[in-house]
Structure formats: C-alpha cells, structure tokens
Design a protein around this motif. Structure first.
Motif, mmCIF file in Angstrom:
data_model
loop_
_atom_site.group_PDB
_atom_site.id
_atom_site.type_symbol
_atom_site.label_atom_id
_atom_site.label_comp_id
_atom_site.label_asym_id
_atom_site.label_seq_id
_atom_site.Cartn_x
_atom_site.Cartn_y
_atom_site.Cartn_z
ATOM 1 N N GLY A 66 -4.135 2.275 10.353
ATOM 2 C CA GLY A 66 -3.321 1.445 9.595
ATOM 3 C C GLY A 66 -2.774 1.684 8.584
ATOM 4 N N GLU A 71 -3.015 -4.176 8.623
ATOM 5 C CA GLU A 71 -3.166 -3.102 10.309
ATOM 6 C C GLU A 71 -4.081 -2.376 10.064
ATOM 7 O OE1 GLU A 71 0.192 -0.330 9.721
ATOM 8 O OE2 GLU A 71 1.630 -2.282 9.503
ATOM 9 N N SER A 72 -4.956 -2.136 9.166
ATOM 10 C CA SER A 72 -6.382 -1.749 9.322
ATOM 11 C C SER A 72 -6.993 -2.022 9.690
ATOM 12 C CB SER A 72 -6.734 -0.707 7.826
ATOM 13 O OG SER A 72 -7.941 -0.587 8.216
ATOM 14 N N SER A 74 -6.225 -5.567 11.828
ATOM 15 C CA SER A 74 -5.603 -5.279 12.830
ATOM 16 C C SER A 74 -6.736 -4.169 14.032
ATOM 17 C CB SER A 74 -5.250 -5.741 12.751
ATOM 18 O OG SER A 74 -3.868 -6.351 14.184
ATOM 19 N N GLU A 75 -6.188 -3.114 13.879
ATOM 20 C CA GLU A 75 -6.164 -2.065 14.298
ATOM 21 C C GLU A 75 -7.553 -2.055 15.619
ATOM 22 O OE1 GLU A 75 -5.554 0.960 17.247
ATOM 23 O OE2 GLU A 75 -4.578 -0.524 15.982
#
Length: 194
Positions: A66, A71-72, A74-75
């Motif tokens: 991310g 984002e990190s 979520s990934e």
C-alpha cells in the motif's frame, strides 16, 4: 481414514519496511524488521508441517504493502480473505513511553470467540517459552485487521521494544518467538510436534 485439507494460516508481519506504515523503533531495533523475521521463521515451521498451509503478507524483507497506512492494512486483509485463510495471525512488537512497561499481549476482536481461544493458546506458549510477562488476552474491535478479516484473527504483541530486557529478547530470540507461536497453534489444535 480420509485425508483432511491442511489448515490455512495467514501470517501478517505487521508494518512496512519504510513509511507508509512503518512500525516502532527503540533500543536500536525496528519493529518491522523483527515482525518480518519472526513471520519468516513461523512460516518455515508451518511449511515443514503437512497439517498446515501458510502464506505471508511480506514474503521478502523489502515487500511494502500500500501507499498509505489504510491501504497497507486493507491489502493484508484482502490477501487473507481472498486466499481464503482459516486463521490470521498479525505479528507486532510493542512500545510505550514508560520503559518499565514490558510483556506479551494478544488482541482479538471479541473475547468470547474462536479467535480468543486461539490467541490464548499462542499467548500461553510465548510466555512459557520466552519468560515474558503475561499481559493477557485483550479485545480491541477497532483494529482493522481484526475487524475486517473473514476468519478468526489475532494480533500478537510479542514484547516491548522500549523495555531493555524485552528488546534484548526481541533482538536475539526471534526464532524462539516464532517457535512459541507455532507451539501455541499446535496446542490449540491438540496436535503434537512432528
């Protein structure tokens, strides 16, 4: 007797090697480096055991997930959910402004759950093998990786980078932390070591 499918364990080494989402730093240690290596050792133990299948969020030391913290996180959850994993273990090191605070704790979404039983087994094994203080099993439903995973999920805070004695354990006993988590997984399933 019919063969059973291996239990799928997703091992998430918390944080990225650099920002965004880098971890704590103290006593010459970087949390993300410890998380990475403990995860690698844990994956090796699980890979050698045919009762398990394993995947890592960070298969290499420079894997970065991310472009933002959101984002990190979520990934990591996406990877586990899409596999799909049967259990999710996020590995972390802790920090506190007070250098006397030390020990190991495990976080779950809620205490009356499969994840809590799984986490308690891992916590007990770490405390037994490493001799860290048992800070207990704790519910934290705000943590993204516990909230959004579709399987029982635990977040393991191995020990405190900010405590001198804990930092020494984290620096020199990464293999033992990983083996303790593996022992906790075996205990949870009622398995013996191979």
């Amino acid at each position: 007797m019919a063969a059973t499918n291996p239990i799928r364990i997703f091992v998430d080494q918390g944080h990225n090697p650099e920002n965004p989402n880098a971890g704590a730093e103290a006593n010459g240690l970087r949390e993300q480096d410890i998380n990475y290596q403990v995860g690698i050792y844990l994956a090796q133990f699980l890979e050698m055991d045919p009762r398990f299948d394993v995947r890592l969020s960070r298969p290499t030391a420079d894997t970065s997930l991310g472009n933002t913290v959101a984002e990190s996180l979520s990934e990591r959850v996406r990877m586990a959910n899409e596999w799909p994993a049967d259990y999710f273990i996020s590995i972390h090191g802790n920090s506190n402004e007070n250098p006397d605070i030390n020990g190991t704790e495990v976080y779950v979404y809620q205490l009356d759950s499969t994840a809590a039983q799984f986490g308690r087994s891992i916590l007990d094994a770490i405390v037994a093998r490493l001799g860290t203080r048992d800070n207990g099993l704790r519910a934290n439903p705000t943590l993204y990786v516990l909230r959004r995973t579709a399987m029982p999920a635990v977040l393991v805070e191995l020990a405190y980078l900010t405590n001198t004695q804990n930092a020494e354990l984290l620096a020199n006993n990464q293999w033992s932390f990983a083996y303790a988590i593996y022992e906790g997984i075996l205990d949870y399933f009622g398995y013996r070591t191979l």
